[in-house]
Design a protein around this motif. Sequence first.
Motif, PDB file in Angstrom:
ATOM      1  N   GLN A 130       0.830  -1.202   0.000  1.00 12.19           N
ATOM      2  CA  GLN A 130       0.000   0.000   0.000  1.00 12.19           C
ATOM      3  C   GLN A 130       0.869   1.259   0.000  1.00 12.19           C
ATOM      4  O   GLN A 130       0.578   2.234  -0.704  1.00 12.19           O
ATOM      5  N   LEU A 131       1.937   1.246   0.771  1.00  7.25           N
ATOM      6  CA  LEU A 131       2.802   2.419   0.876  1.00  7.25           C
ATOM      7  C   LEU A 131       3.496   2.749  -0.439  1.00  7.25           C
ATOM      8  O   LEU A 131       3.672   3.922  -0.782  1.00  7.25           O
ATOM      9  N   ARG A 132       3.897   1.715  -1.196  1.00 10.91           N
ATOM     10  CA  ARG A 132       4.542   2.007  -2.480  1.00 10.91           C
ATOM     11  C   ARG A 132       3.534   2.594  -3.466  1.00 10.91           C
ATOM     12  O   ARG A 132       3.891   3.395  -4.329  1.00 10.91           O
ATOM     13  N   SER A 133       2.269   2.215  -3.322  1.00  6.09           N
ATOM     14  CA  SER A 133       1.226   2.791  -4.168  1.00  6.09           C
ATOM     15  C   SER A 133       0.942   4.239  -3.776  1.00  6.09           C
ATOM     16  O   SER A 133       0.671   5.082  -4.630  1.00  6.09           O
ATOM     17  N   GLU A 134       1.014   4.518  -2.480  1.00  2.33           N
ATOM     18  CA  GLU A 134       0.775   5.876  -1.991  1.00  2.33           C
ATOM     19  C   GLU A 134       1.944   6.809  -2.290  1.00  2.33           C
ATOM     20  O   GLU A 134       1.813   8.025  -2.162  1.00  2.33           O
ATOM     21  N   GLY A 135       3.086   6.230  -2.645  1.00  4.91           N
ATOM     22  CA  GLY A 135       4.271   7.052  -2.843  1.00  4.91           C
ATOM     23  C   GLY A 135       4.882   7.506  -1.531  1.00  4.91           C
ATOM     24  O   GLY A 135       5.269   8.667  -1.378  1.00  4.91           O
ATOM     25  N   LYS A 136       5.000   6.584  -0.568  1.00  3.49           N
ATOM     26  CA  LYS A 136       5.581   6.878   0.733  1.00  3.49           C
ATOM     27  C   LYS A 136       6.800   5.992   0.980  1.00  3.49           C
ATOM     28  O   LYS A 136       6.767   5.073   1.807  1.00  3.49           O
ATOM     29  N   PRO A 137       7.890   6.244   0.254  1.00  4.69           N
ATOM     30  CA  PRO A 137       9.067   5.374   0.378  1.00  4.69           C
ATOM     31  C   PRO A 137       9.749   5.423   1.741  1.00  4.69           C
ATOM     32  O   PRO A 137      10.351   4.431   2.168  1.00  4.69           O
ATOM     33  N   LEU A 138       9.655   6.556   2.444  1.00  2.00           N
ATOM     34  CA  LEU A 138      10.291   6.637   3.760  1.00  2.00           C
ATOM     35  C   LEU A 138       9.632   5.673   4.749  1.00  2.00           C
ATOM     36  O   LEU A 138      10.329   4.975   5.508  1.00  2.00           O
ATOM     37  N   HIS A 139       8.308   5.643   4.741  1.00  2.00           N
ATOM     38  CA  HIS A 139       7.609   4.685   5.594  1.00  2.00           C
ATOM     39  C   HIS A 139       7.930   3.250   5.173  1.00  2.00           C
ATOM     40  O   HIS A 139       8.090   2.359   6.019  1.00  2.00           O
ATOM     41  N   PHE A 140       8.013   3.044   3.859  1.00  2.00           N
ATOM     42  CA  PHE A 140       8.345   1.720   3.333  1.00  2.00           C
ATOM     43  C   PHE A 140       9.697   1.270   3.869  1.00  2.00           C
ATOM     44  O   PHE A 140       9.855   0.132   4.330  1.00  2.00           O
ATOM     45  N   VAL A 141      10.691   2.150   3.813  1.00  2.00           N
ATOM     46  CA  VAL A 141      12.044   1.808   4.263  1.00  2.00           C
ATOM     47  C   VAL A 141      12.054   1.531   5.763  1.00  2.00           C
ATOM     48  O   VAL A 141      12.736   0.613   6.239  1.00  2.00           O
ATOM     49  N   ALA A 142      11.281   2.315   6.528  1.00  2.00           N
ATOM     50  CA  ALA A 142      11.231   2.093   7.970  1.00  2.00           C
ATOM     51  C   ALA A 142      10.693   0.696   8.297  1.00  2.00           C
ATOM     52  O   ALA A 142      11.238  -0.008   9.157  1.00  2.00           O
ATOM     53  N   LEU A 143       9.646   0.283   7.592  1.00  2.00           N
ATOM     54  CA  LEU A 143       9.106  -1.066   7.815  1.00  2.00           C
ATOM     55  C   LEU A 143      10.082  -2.136   7.341  1.00  2.00           C
ATOM     56  O   LEU A 143      10.195  -3.209   7.947  1.00  2.00           O
ATOM     57  N   ALA A 144      10.793  -1.856   6.240  1.00  2.00           N
ATOM     58  CA  ALA A 144      11.801  -2.804   5.760  1.00  2.00           C
ATOM     59  C   ALA A 144      12.878  -3.013   6.802  1.00  2.00           C
ATOM     60  O   ALA A 144      13.318  -4.147   7.054  1.00  2.00           O
ATOM     61  N   ALA A 183       3.249  -1.518  13.929  1.00  2.00           N
ATOM     62  CA  ALA A 183       3.541  -0.209  13.334  1.00  2.00           C
ATOM     63  C   ALA A 183       2.966  -0.110  11.929  1.00  2.00           C
ATOM     64  O   ALA A 183       2.445   0.942  11.524  1.00  2.00           O
ATOM     65  N   ALA A 184       3.029  -1.206  11.173  1.00  2.00           N
ATOM     66  CA  ALA A 184       2.510  -1.220   9.799  1.00  2.00           C
ATOM     67  C   ALA A 184       1.008  -0.965   9.772  1.00  2.00           C
ATOM     68  O   ALA A 184       0.494  -0.211   8.930  1.00  2.00           O
ATOM     69  N   VAL A 185       0.286  -1.580  10.700  1.00  2.00           N
ATOM     70  CA  VAL A 185      -1.166  -1.383  10.776  1.00  2.00           C
ATOM     71  C   VAL A 185      -1.484   0.069  11.139  1.00  2.00           C
ATOM     72  O   VAL A 185      -2.397   0.688  10.574  1.00  2.00           O
ATOM     73  N   ALA A 186      -0.723   0.627  12.071  1.00  3.77           N
ATOM     74  CA  ALA A 186      -0.959   2.006  12.490  1.00  3.77           C
ATOM     75  C   ALA A 186      -0.714   2.987  11.349  1.00  3.77           C
ATOM     76  O   ALA A 186      -1.426   3.994  11.212  1.00  3.77           O
ATOM     77  N   ILE A 187       0.270   2.694  10.497  1.00  4.21           N
ATOM     78  CA  ILE A 187       0.617   3.613   9.406  1.00  4.21           C
ATOM     79  C   ILE A 187      -0.397   3.545   8.267  1.00  4.21           C
ATOM     80  O   ILE A 187      -0.823   4.565   7.726  1.00  4.21           O
ATOM     81  N   THR A 188      -0.800   2.330   7.877  1.00  6.07           N
ATOM     82  CA  THR A 188      -1.626   2.169   6.667  1.00  6.07           C
ATOM     83  C   THR A 188      -3.125   2.149   6.950  1.00  6.07           C
ATOM     84  O   THR A 188      -3.920   2.319   6.027  1.00  6.07           O
ATOM     85  N   ARG A 189      -3.538   1.904   8.178  1.00  2.97           N
ATOM     86  CA  ARG A 189      -4.952   1.903   8.562  1.00  2.97           C
ATOM     87  C   ARG A 189      -5.810   1.036   7.624  1.00  2.97           C
ATOM     88  O   ARG A 189      -6.730   1.528   6.958  1.00  2.97           O
ATOM     89  N   PRO A 190      -5.539  -0.277   7.565  1.00  7.11           N
ATOM     90  CA  PRO A 190      -6.390  -1.150   6.749  1.00  7.11           C
ATOM     91  C   PRO A 190      -7.803  -1.214   7.310  1.00  7.11           C
ATOM     92  O   PRO A 190      -8.017  -0.985   8.511  1.00  7.11           O
ATOM     93  N   THR A 191      -8.762  -1.514   6.434  1.00  4.84           N
ATOM     94  CA  THR A 191     -10.163  -1.589   6.856  1.00  4.84           C
ATOM     95  C   THR A 191     -10.661  -3.027   6.765  1.00  4.84           C
ATOM     96  O   THR A 191      -9.979  -3.913   6.242  1.00  4.84           O
ATOM     97  N   LEU A 192     -11.854  -3.239   7.265  1.00  4.42           N
ATOM     98  CA  LEU A 192     -12.459  -4.565   7.159  1.00  4.42           C
ATOM     99  C   LEU A 192     -12.764  -4.883   5.691  1.00  4.42           C
ATOM    100  O   LEU A 192     -13.110  -3.974   4.909  1.00  4.42           O
ATOM    101  N   PRO A 193     -12.668  -6.142   5.303  1.00  4.11           N
ATOM    102  CA  PRO A 193     -12.906  -6.518   3.897  1.00  4.11           C
ATOM    103  C   PRO A 193     -14.282  -6.106   3.392  1.00  4.11           C
ATOM    104  O   PRO A 193     -14.458  -5.854   2.195  1.00  4.11           O
ATOM    105  N   GLY A 194     -15.262  -6.014   4.298  1.00  2.00           N
ATOM    106  CA  GLY A 194     -16.616  -5.666   3.887  1.00  2.00           C
ATOM    107  C   GLY A 194     -16.761  -4.261   3.330  1.00  2.00           C
ATOM    108  O   GLY A 194     -17.789  -3.944   2.708  1.00  2.00           O
ATOM    109  N   ARG A 195     -15.764  -3.409   3.499  1.00  5.55           N
ATOM    110  CA  ARG A 195     -15.842  -2.056   2.956  1.00  5.55           C
ATOM    111  C   ARG A 195     -15.785  -2.055   1.433  1.00  5.55           C
ATOM    112  O   ARG A 195     -16.270  -1.120   0.788  1.00  5.55           O
ATOM    113  N   ALA A 196     -15.179  -3.073   0.849  1.00  4.71           N
ATOM    114  CA  ALA A 196     -15.090  -3.168  -0.617  1.00  4.71           C
ATOM    115  C   ALA A 196     -15.056  -4.641  -1.009  1.00  4.71           C
ATOM    116  O   ALA A 196     -14.032  -5.164  -1.459  1.00  4.71           O
ATOM    117  N   PRO A 197     -16.165  -5.347  -0.843  1.00  3.46           N
ATOM    118  CA  PRO A 197     -16.185  -6.797  -1.058  1.00  3.46           C
ATOM    119  C   PRO A 197     -15.841  -7.205  -2.485  1.00  3.46           C
ATOM    120  O   PRO A 197     -15.190  -8.237  -2.700  1.00  3.46           O
TER     121      PRO A 197
END
Length: 429
Positions: A130-144, A183-197
């Motif tokens: 998700q982060l690479r799609s958002e264009g957030k490489p710094l967050h990506f590197v931190a998780l890496a 930390a990954a969940v806190a950064i990307t805020r995923p939702t329940l699958p039912g939001r876009a089945p």
Amino acid sequence: MRLAQRAPLLYLIGAAVQGLAAVLVQPFSIRLFGGAESESWEMTAYSVTVMQVGLVILSAGLPMAITRAWLEPDNGPVKARAVNGFNGLLALLLAAAACIFALLSRVDGSLIAAIWSMGALAVVLAAQAQLRSEGKPLHFVALAAGSSLVAHLFGLASILLFQPTPLHFMSGFALASTLTAAAAVAITRPTLPGRAPEAVKTAVGAGLPLLPHSLAMVLLTQGDAILLKALAPTGAAGVYLAAAVFALGPIAVLAGLNNSWTPAIMKAAHGTQEEFAQTARRTLVTATKLAVGISVLGSLGAWLGMLVLAQGNHEATRVAAVLPLVGIGYALYLVAMSVLFARLSTHSFAWLTVTVVIAAGAVAYWPAAQGSLVAMAYCKAFAFAALGCGYALMARSGTRLPLRLTGWGLALGVVVSAAVLAVLNVVWS
């Protein structure tokens, strides 16, 4: 310089952190465990291998689906977060069930810690997609960094502070993986699958053919070590695994850079066929050049690397000179895979990788039984080359996109020559 312009460099840094994590920690771990041929080191390396195997299975194409969903013009971010949430829930549930089964089966504790780490790292991979799609490489590197270098350092600290056992190392690794997943969940805020089945259904449909592919990719990347542990004389797998970072390094670097290539290819897929073709060809040229540089440097620098990693073990050095060859085939595979997934032409994933693995396993069986480690390394390298060629051909037929392989074939000749010269230099020295 804008962040978008620095993104490829940042992704490269993230890949370097992931690729070098084991390299930085391994020399200390091997010494604490008592050497590359010790049972404790071999069990730890095997647990890490099992973890990587399970991680590929748990991910099974869904990170790619997250990237594709985010880039869709119609409400893409909502769809991507729902797929992200589905991926995380599925990974953690499967990992928890596997841990319970392993505990009841009384398997080694280090393997249970490795199994839990699979689920945590699957959450991290989805977040990174998700982060690479958002264009957030710094967050990506931190998780890496958290999921690789920090995790290995936690493992090292655990055996330093407590006891040099596989369980202590993998427990430290599992703790760091869990914290990084939170930390990954806190950064990307995923939702329940039912939001876009419907988006989740599309992602699962595209990802299902990747399940056998993912299982086969595990065997392609880690099966040589598993085969050696099962068939080779005692200690051979440990020596081979000491050099394994010379294959994992090119794979990690190219996979990291692919975080820039994949969104570009998938975005181009929404344009004209010519734009799509130009982006894919340009990406293949870039990937091939980088793979050549990484592979040649890895082969020629094998003697120095193994002097640091395994006290100059002669056999491990020869293996290390060959393993960087995996990069050239992996680069072609990455580009072709992105092309196919961009058009949801994933049916070939269900059988092609499996076919390559079966053929490679048949060829590698005898060298593994004989403990011929250099021959095993060549089998691994050419299996990756076959994988890349196979998917390139599928991309040509499945998307009517003629990826040109002449330059790639010349590059293959260059890296093979460098590896042969490096092996001969070790033999003559």
